[in-house]
Write an enzyme that holds these catalytic residues in place. Sequence first.
Site, PDB file in Angstrom:
ATOM      1  N   SER A 250       0.869  -1.132  -0.295  1.00 52.95           N
ATOM      2  CA  SER A 250      -0.327   0.162  -0.042  1.00 52.95           C
ATOM      3  C   SER A 250       0.574   1.485   0.420  1.00 52.95           C
ATOM      4  CB  SER A 250      -1.154  -0.011   1.446  1.00 52.95           C
ATOM      5  OG  SER A 250      -0.122   0.128   2.069  1.00 52.95           O
ATOM      6  N   LYS A 251       0.190   2.850  -0.151  1.00 53.49           N
ATOM      7  CA  LYS A 251       0.743   3.441  -0.520  1.00 53.49           C
ATOM      8  C   LYS A 251       2.212   3.467   1.268  1.00 53.49           C
ATOM      9  CE  LYS A 251      -1.682   7.385  -2.713  1.00 53.49           C
ATOM     10  NZ  LYS A 251      -2.474   6.807  -3.040  1.00 53.49           N
ATOM     11  N   ARG A 252       1.512   2.850   2.097  1.00 52.30           N
ATOM     12  CA  ARG A 252       2.608   3.643   3.132  1.00 52.30           C
ATOM     13  C   ARG A 252       3.859   2.437   3.300  1.00 52.30           C
ATOM     14  NH1 ARG A 252       1.884  -0.544   6.863  1.00 52.30           N
ATOM     15  NH2 ARG A 252      -0.115  -1.558   6.152  1.00 52.30           N
TER      16      ARG A 252
END
Length: 485
Positions: A250-252
């Site tokens: 994910s973006k993390r």
Amino acid sequence: MVRVRFAPSPTGLLHIGNARVAVFNWLFARRHNGAFLLRIEDTDLARSEKKYIDQLIEDLHWLGLTWQEGPDVGGPYGPYLQSERLHIYRDICQRFLQEGCAYRCYCTPAELEERRQIAKRTGKPPRYDNRCRNLSNEQRKALETSGLNCTVRFKVPEELLVFDDLIRGTCQFDMSLVGDFVIMRSDGTPSFHFAVAVDDILMKITHVIRGEDHLTNTPCHILLFHALGQKPPHFAHLSLTMGADRTLLSKRHGAFSLSEYHNMGYLPEALLNYMMLLGWAPKDKRDKFTASDITDTFEIGTMSKASSVFDQQKLNWMNGQYLREAEIERLVNLAIPYLQAAGLVSADDNAIDRAQLRLIVDAVRNNISCMSQIAQEANIFFKDVVISKQHIEFLSSEITQSILLSFYHELCKRNILSPDIFKDILKTVQKETKVHGKGLYLPVRVALTGREHGPELYGIANILGLDTCKKRIERFLLIRKQVTL
Ligand code: GLU
């Protein structure tokens, strides 16, 4: 004929995990001389945006994928935007209602939520309890006249549903754990399950290749296929891609969307190669290959059941490999916007010295993992060097000063500088100072570039030219005096 589709929902930028599903569909179609379709699942009208459709088409093209049917190219089974197919879903829904395999449900979202919470507390599966399935005509009429919005639900038989997945083998689902599911929302848009199954039938999809996150949706789709009198397609559920910490990518985890990788100056063929290694490997286990190299041997059944881990370092390594081999003119074109943004070259393309830029890009391509790093790596050729305090100390030591002085004298004897001349100069300096290897190169490198690492020294000197090299060394010859004054 094999027909597969990639069916993204345009609610955000296309990310690596999703794009990987597109890649394996595309590969599968190529492997079997089939058709690859792009279908846009934009029935969530509130969250879908046209800009994301345009962007994902651009991103997939950038990656090198092409499709035979889709919203941008048309095709015999269009339209390929689900939002333009609403009449189709509504007609089929009417048919289901008439045939009795679906019914209207008047339960409100608040009621459903309350029942879900109760089910949770009492350890029951959080399924719909099918209560509107058996309403009497009077009850139905009363609910209708009370003005309640209704959804349409599909009657799920309480059976064991078994299907073969091309990657996962036999999969079984106890449908008694699944309540009657919504096929038409109260706003007249189809549910995800309904639109997918209807379109896979009408678009004559033979193989559904999608992420493992859809595995539990598949039994519902199979029931819809049966209700529509069709044999379900083959299914292949790809394992998901995780970040280094083993949670869903994910973006993390940093850069995430294809367009971010594009903007950072990754080469599409390197990213594509890396993505083809996520959950699959060629028999000979090599890492570097093109889609054409593996078209004849790719077997979807050999894909891994285990999730793959997205390894940014490996992608950087892969991109570095492709950067070293890329056409220099192509890299120059890619480099220019980054150098312009950093103010290192003219904003006017015509005023750029491309011959010089070719040398620079060629010198630094081994030291970068993506093109956006070029401004940082190449600024030594455009700007005066800034020397750190620690380097000033290093450059002002007695031995370093004697190396620089000898080097400077040798430079002054020359009219031009070339890699060969530079080598000669260093040989002479070595003889004079009796310093060799790193002890000799490092002071010269630091004085010329302000850095301890970077492109090959001969290349740097060649690009900087005699005058700049002299000027840069001169600066540091004075350092000792300044320090000792
Ligand atoms: N629209 C779904 C998604 O973006 C894909 C559904 C499918 O491939 O069947 O996850």
